[in-house]
Design a protein around this motif. Sequence first.
Motif, PDB file in Angstrom:
ATOM      1  N   ALA A   1      39.076  39.262  35.471  1.00 52.86           N
ATOM      2  CA  ALA A   1      39.374  38.211  34.500  1.00 52.86           C
ATOM      3  C   ALA A   1      40.345  37.202  35.116  1.00 52.86           C
ATOM      4  O   ALA A   1      41.264  37.590  35.856  1.00 52.86           O
ATOM      5  CB  ALA A   1      39.992  38.838  33.257  1.00 52.86           C
TER       6      ALA A   1
ATOM      7  N   ALA B   1      46.034  45.539  39.162  1.00 56.54           N
ATOM      8  CA  ALA B   1      46.433  44.159  39.474  1.00 56.54           C
ATOM      9  C   ALA B   1      47.794  43.821  38.886  1.00 56.54           C
ATOM     10  O   ALA B   1      48.483  42.921  39.367  1.00 56.54           O
ATOM     11  CB  ALA B   1      45.388  43.186  38.927  1.00 56.54           C
ATOM     12  N   ARG B   2      48.175  44.527  37.824  1.00 58.93           N
ATOM     13  CA  ARG B   2      49.439  44.179  37.155  1.00 58.93           C
ATOM     14  C   ARG B   2      50.542  45.193  37.436  1.00 58.93           C
ATOM     15  O   ARG B   2      51.642  45.072  36.903  1.00 58.93           O
ATOM     16  CB  ARG B   2      49.207  44.096  35.652  1.00 58.93           C
ATOM     17  CG  ARG B   2      48.368  42.901  35.277  1.00 58.93           C
ATOM     18  CD  ARG B   2      48.833  42.313  33.971  1.00 58.93           C
ATOM     19  NE  ARG B   2      48.454  40.922  33.863  1.00 58.93           N
ATOM     20  CZ  ARG B   2      47.679  40.419  32.921  1.00 58.93           C
ATOM     21  NH1 ARG B   2      47.193  41.219  31.998  1.00 58.93           N
ATOM     22  NH2 ARG B   2      47.398  39.146  32.891  1.00 58.93           N
TER      23      ARG B   2
ATOM     24  N   GLY C   1      35.567  45.600  41.638  1.00 60.95           N
ATOM     25  CA  GLY C   1      34.357  46.109  42.305  1.00 60.95           C
ATOM     26  C   GLY C   1      33.475  46.983  41.433  1.00 60.95           C
ATOM     27  O   GLY C   1      32.318  47.233  41.794  1.00 60.95           O
ATOM     28  N   THR C   2      34.002  47.431  40.276  1.00 62.09           N
ATOM     29  CA  THR C   2      33.169  48.251  39.379  1.00 62.09           C
ATOM     30  C   THR C   2      32.572  47.405  38.255  1.00 62.09           C
ATOM     31  O   THR C   2      31.838  47.922  37.414  1.00 62.09           O
ATOM     32  CB  THR C   2      34.011  49.377  38.728  1.00 62.09           C
ATOM     33  OG1 THR C   2      35.114  48.759  38.041  1.00 62.09           O
ATOM     34  CG2 THR C   2      34.545  50.347  39.764  1.00 62.09           C
TER      35      THR C   2
ATOM     36  N   PRO D   1      35.700  31.281  35.144  1.00 65.25           N
ATOM     37  CA  PRO D   1      36.102  29.892  34.926  1.00 65.25           C
ATOM     38  C   PRO D   1      37.412  29.587  35.644  1.00 65.25           C
ATOM     39  O   PRO D   1      38.317  30.409  35.652  1.00 65.25           O
ATOM     40  CB  PRO D   1      36.290  29.836  33.417  1.00 65.25           C
ATOM     41  CG  PRO D   1      36.698  31.207  33.015  1.00 65.25           C
ATOM     42  CD  PRO D   1      36.011  32.135  33.969  1.00 65.25           C
TER      43      PRO D   1
ATOM     44  N   ARG E   1      40.624  49.109  38.571  1.00 63.29           N
ATOM     45  CA  ARG E   1      41.579  49.965  37.867  1.00 63.29           C
ATOM     46  C   ARG E   1      41.036  51.375  37.649  1.00 63.29           C
ATOM     47  O   ARG E   1      41.803  52.325  37.530  1.00 63.29           O
ATOM     48  CB  ARG E   1      41.910  49.306  36.529  1.00 63.29           C
ATOM     49  CG  ARG E   1      43.288  49.617  36.045  1.00 63.29           C
ATOM     50  CD  ARG E   1      43.684  48.766  34.899  1.00 63.29           C
ATOM     51  NE  ARG E   1      42.546  48.359  34.069  1.00 63.29           N
ATOM     52  CZ  ARG E   1      42.677  47.752  32.910  1.00 63.29           C
ATOM     53  NH1 ARG E   1      43.878  47.486  32.451  1.00 63.29           N
ATOM     54  NH2 ARG E   1      41.631  47.387  32.208  1.00 63.29           N
TER      55      ARG E   1
ATOM     56  N   VAL F   1      43.324  50.346  42.168  1.00 64.70           N
ATOM     57  CA  VAL F   1      44.412  49.366  42.244  1.00 64.70           C
ATOM     58  C   VAL F   1      44.652  48.791  40.860  1.00 64.70           C
ATOM     59  O   VAL F   1      43.697  48.501  40.145  1.00 64.70           O
ATOM     60  CB  VAL F   1      43.998  48.215  43.213  1.00 64.70           C
ATOM     61  CG1 VAL F   1      44.865  46.993  42.998  1.00 64.70           C
ATOM     62  CG2 VAL F   1      44.086  48.649  44.666  1.00 64.70           C
TER      63      VAL F   1
ATOM     64  N   SER G   1      36.967  39.269  41.531  1.00 66.60           N
ATOM     65  CA  SER G   1      35.911  39.381  40.511  1.00 66.60           C
ATOM     66  C   SER G   1      36.482  40.090  39.287  1.00 66.60           C
ATOM     67  O   SER G   1      35.991  41.127  38.853  1.00 66.60           O
ATOM     68  CB  SER G   1      34.718  40.144  41.098  1.00 66.60           C
ATOM     69  OG  SER G   1      33.695  40.221  40.150  1.00 66.60           O
TER      70      SER G   1
ATOM     71  N   GLU H   1      36.402  33.341  41.196  1.00 66.74           N
ATOM     72  CA  GLU H   1      35.233  33.132  40.340  1.00 66.74           C
ATOM     73  C   GLU H   1      35.547  32.147  39.222  1.00 66.74           C
ATOM     74  O   GLU H   1      36.708  31.841  38.952  1.00 66.74           O
ATOM     75  CB  GLU H   1      34.812  34.479  39.720  1.00 66.74           C
ATOM     76  CG  GLU H   1      33.737  35.197  40.488  1.00 66.74           C
ATOM     77  CD  GLU H   1      32.395  34.447  40.490  1.00 66.74           C
ATOM     78  OE1 GLU H   1      32.190  33.595  39.619  1.00 66.74           O
ATOM     79  OE2 GLU H   1      31.573  34.725  41.374  1.00 66.74           O
TER      80      GLU H   1
HETATM   81  P1  NAD Z   1      33.885  43.046  33.986  1.00 63.31           P
HETATM   82  O1  NAD Z   1      34.724  43.150  32.744  1.00 63.31           O
HETATM   83  O2  NAD Z   1      32.536  43.642  33.987  1.00 63.31           O
HETATM   84  O3  NAD Z   1      34.695  43.709  35.199  1.00 63.31           O
HETATM   85  C1  NAD Z   1      36.066  43.514  35.371  1.00 63.31           C
HETATM   86  C2  NAD Z   1      36.563  44.309  36.551  1.00 63.31           C
HETATM   87  O4  NAD Z   1      37.974  44.105  36.656  1.00 63.31           O
HETATM   88  C3  NAD Z   1      36.354  45.834  36.448  1.00 63.31           C
HETATM   89  O5  NAD Z   1      36.032  46.321  37.730  1.00 63.31           O
HETATM   90  C4  NAD Z   1      37.749  46.338  36.067  1.00 63.31           C
HETATM   91  O6  NAD Z   1      38.023  47.662  36.518  1.00 63.31           O
HETATM   92  C5  NAD Z   1      38.618  45.357  36.794  1.00 63.31           C
HETATM   93  N1  NAD Z   1      39.964  45.286  36.210  1.00 63.31           N
HETATM   94  C6  NAD Z   1      40.301  44.989  34.925  1.00 63.31           C
HETATM   95  N2  NAD Z   1      41.646  45.025  34.803  1.00 63.31           N
HETATM   96  C7  NAD Z   1      42.154  45.332  36.018  1.00 63.31           C
HETATM   97  C8  NAD Z   1      43.472  45.517  36.516  1.00 63.31           C
HETATM   98  N3  NAD Z   1      44.562  45.389  35.752  1.00 63.31           N
HETATM   99  N4  NAD Z   1      43.603  45.817  37.817  1.00 63.31           N
HETATM  100  C9  NAD Z   1      42.535  45.961  38.631  1.00 63.31           C
HETATM  101  N5  NAD Z   1      41.271  45.807  38.210  1.00 63.31           N
HETATM  102  C10 NAD Z   1      41.092  45.494  36.917  1.00 63.31           C
HETATM  103  O7  NAD Z   1      33.867  41.482  34.338  1.00 63.31           O
HETATM  104  P2  NAD Z   1      32.737  40.687  35.174  1.00 63.31           P
HETATM  105  O8  NAD Z   1      31.673  40.276  34.242  1.00 63.31           O
HETATM  106  O9  NAD Z   1      32.380  41.454  36.386  1.00 63.31           O
HETATM  107  O10 NAD Z   1      33.518  39.333  35.559  1.00 63.31           O
HETATM  108  C11 NAD Z   1      34.487  39.270  36.596  1.00 63.31           C
HETATM  109  C12 NAD Z   1      34.875  37.814  36.828  1.00 63.31           C
HETATM  110  O11 NAD Z   1      33.737  37.078  37.232  1.00 63.31           O
HETATM  111  C13 NAD Z   1      35.418  37.081  35.599  1.00 63.31           C
HETATM  112  O12 NAD Z   1      36.362  36.135  36.026  1.00 63.31           O
HETATM  113  C14 NAD Z   1      34.198  36.352  35.059  1.00 63.31           C
HETATM  114  O13 NAD Z   1      34.553  35.202  34.331  1.00 63.31           O
HETATM  115  C15 NAD Z   1      33.524  35.988  36.358  1.00 63.31           C
HETATM  116  N6  NAD Z   1      32.082  35.752  36.232  1.00 63.31           N
HETATM  117  C16 NAD Z   1      31.255  36.760  35.817  1.00 63.31           C
HETATM  118  C17 NAD Z   1      29.894  36.518  35.745  1.00 63.31           C
HETATM  119  C18 NAD Z   1      28.936  37.607  35.331  1.00 63.31           C
HETATM  120  O14 NAD Z   1      27.719  37.341  35.356  1.00 63.31           O
HETATM  121  N7  NAD Z   1      29.384  38.796  34.996  1.00 63.31           N
HETATM  122  C19 NAD Z   1      29.372  35.261  36.083  1.00 63.31           C
HETATM  123  C20 NAD Z   1      30.242  34.269  36.513  1.00 63.31           C
HETATM  124  C21 NAD Z   1      31.588  34.524  36.593  1.00 63.31           C
END
Ligand code: NAD
Length: 485
Positions: A121, A95-96, A18-19, A149, A51, A93, A119, A147
């Motif tokens: 990785a 995730a791992r 969410g961040t 890929p 996280r 939270v 949302s 989401e």
């Molecule tokens: P980001 O790196 O900006 O954010 C990742 C989020 O995951 C953060 O909130 C982080 O705190 C959280 N996180 C990381 N490790 C964690 C853990 N162990 N436990 C809990 N939370 C954890 O990534 P993003 O760009 O927001 O992308 C998120 C997903 O959406 C990915 O799968 C990406 O491929 C997909 N996606 C992103 C976009 C985009 O425009 N940003 C577009 C399409 C798809």
Amino acid sequence: MVSRVIPVEPFDLVIFGGTGDLARRKILPALFRRFCAGQMPHEARIIGAARSRHGADEYKATVRAAIVEFVGGNEAQSDALEGFVDRIDYVTVDARGTDGWAELAGKMRDGCVRAFYFSVAPALFGDLAERIHHHGIATEQSRIVVEKPFGNDLATARALNDTLAEHFDEGQIYRIDHYLGKETVQNLMAIRFGNMLFEPLWNSQYVDHIQITVAETVGVGGRGEYYDKAGAMRDMMQNHLMQLLCLIAMEPPAKFDPDAVRDEKLKVIRALDAVEPHHIVRGQYQALDGEHPGYREAAGNPRSSTESYIALKAHISNWRWAGTPFYLRTGKRLVARSSVISVVFKDAPHSIFGAEAGRHANVLSIRLQPNEGITLQVTIKEPGPGGMRLVDVPLDMTFAEALGPEGGDPPDAYERLIMDVIRGNQTLFMRGDEVEAAWAWADPMIAGWTARGEVPKPYESGSVGPDHAEQLLRRDGRAWRGIKP
Ligand code: NAD
């Protein structure tokens, strides 16, 4: 005509990640707009889960800032924003790990829809599914949103499907492809299946060929490291362009219901022939006057042979489409940002106006971005005296006037798709077998060019792509349609 907003059921939506960038740029603004439109009931709650160690108030400030930055305008300054933020909560939270899961479980309410947006990785999807299940946070009616890929090839997509299936039924899994949430994409189905006019012509007897273009002006930007392992085939072609191809080519489903639609899409993917190597053109953009770095520099890999552009000619071996080529192309740093599907009909069999009148084909253009809309190119007499000269003009089928100002702007794809998740409607989401079939089509192409050690053709930034892609159509006596903003 007034567009109707039907409120959804009360829900708890947990946004894992969410961040992150996607949550701030797309998911939260989409939810805010639906809140302003009156679609979110008062009991709805959005719980950010990530996280980072935040309190709820700190997260609310993040949400406020995201809405101001990505929605802007009067809406973001109004009382609506405070009303929206009142519905926001946050849990730290991992995730791992074990952190935060009991707290999250304690926050979930009985009697409302529970949805979990992944949302984060993709490497964390399995961990999240496992922990949601283990902590008893999901009910049988709960939904997860995944989401892209979705895998990197058939084997990884299958492994991911298997992992998710250990904890959730297929009916609970919403694999998002935001192209399917676009108003015009759904309008394409309305135009095809709601009218008598087009469907009888929608086959190889009357359609000369179909073009699907998804052109971007941006380069790989900050995603270089990820993108260099993916390339245009995995990042765009296998998913977004494939989904558009399916909707254009599929047979009419018996009903507009999720499995009926997705069964027909799957049949299209399975009917695709293997694409021959000489029908594939891969490209890599070059630096522009020292202003923008070239692909290899942006990707941080001076010897990269990943494509930032791909064009190909596909064939669907079934009764409807045998002999009609589908030309697909997508690339970065092209001349304009433009996503268009063009259905190019055949010329009239005989011109009563003589050879000097030239060739005139009808073209149905479905424009996804920018300026979503549909036009039909028709041939008319050039106005004025002086004989019969023919001219092609676009017939605008966007119907903005007929739908009136009350129709407002169409909702953004994420708005529609998130509300569909809450309603439990999977029609616009990819089913697991569809994703696997699309990888089964893409994998041999990737394996082929890797085995042959092929290097993508260079193309100028700001151009329409490599010359070889022009030749792909020229060899067939055809030409790509212009890429226009
Ligand atoms: P980001 O790196 O900006 O954010 C990742 C989020 O995951 C953060 O909130 C982080 O705190 C959280 N996180 C990381 N490790 C964690 C853990 N162990 N436990 C809990 N939370 C954890 O990534 P993003 O760009 O927001 O992308 C998120 C997903 O959406 C990915 O799968 C990406 O491929 C997909 N996606 C992103 C976009 C985009 O425009 N940003 C577009 C399409 C798809």
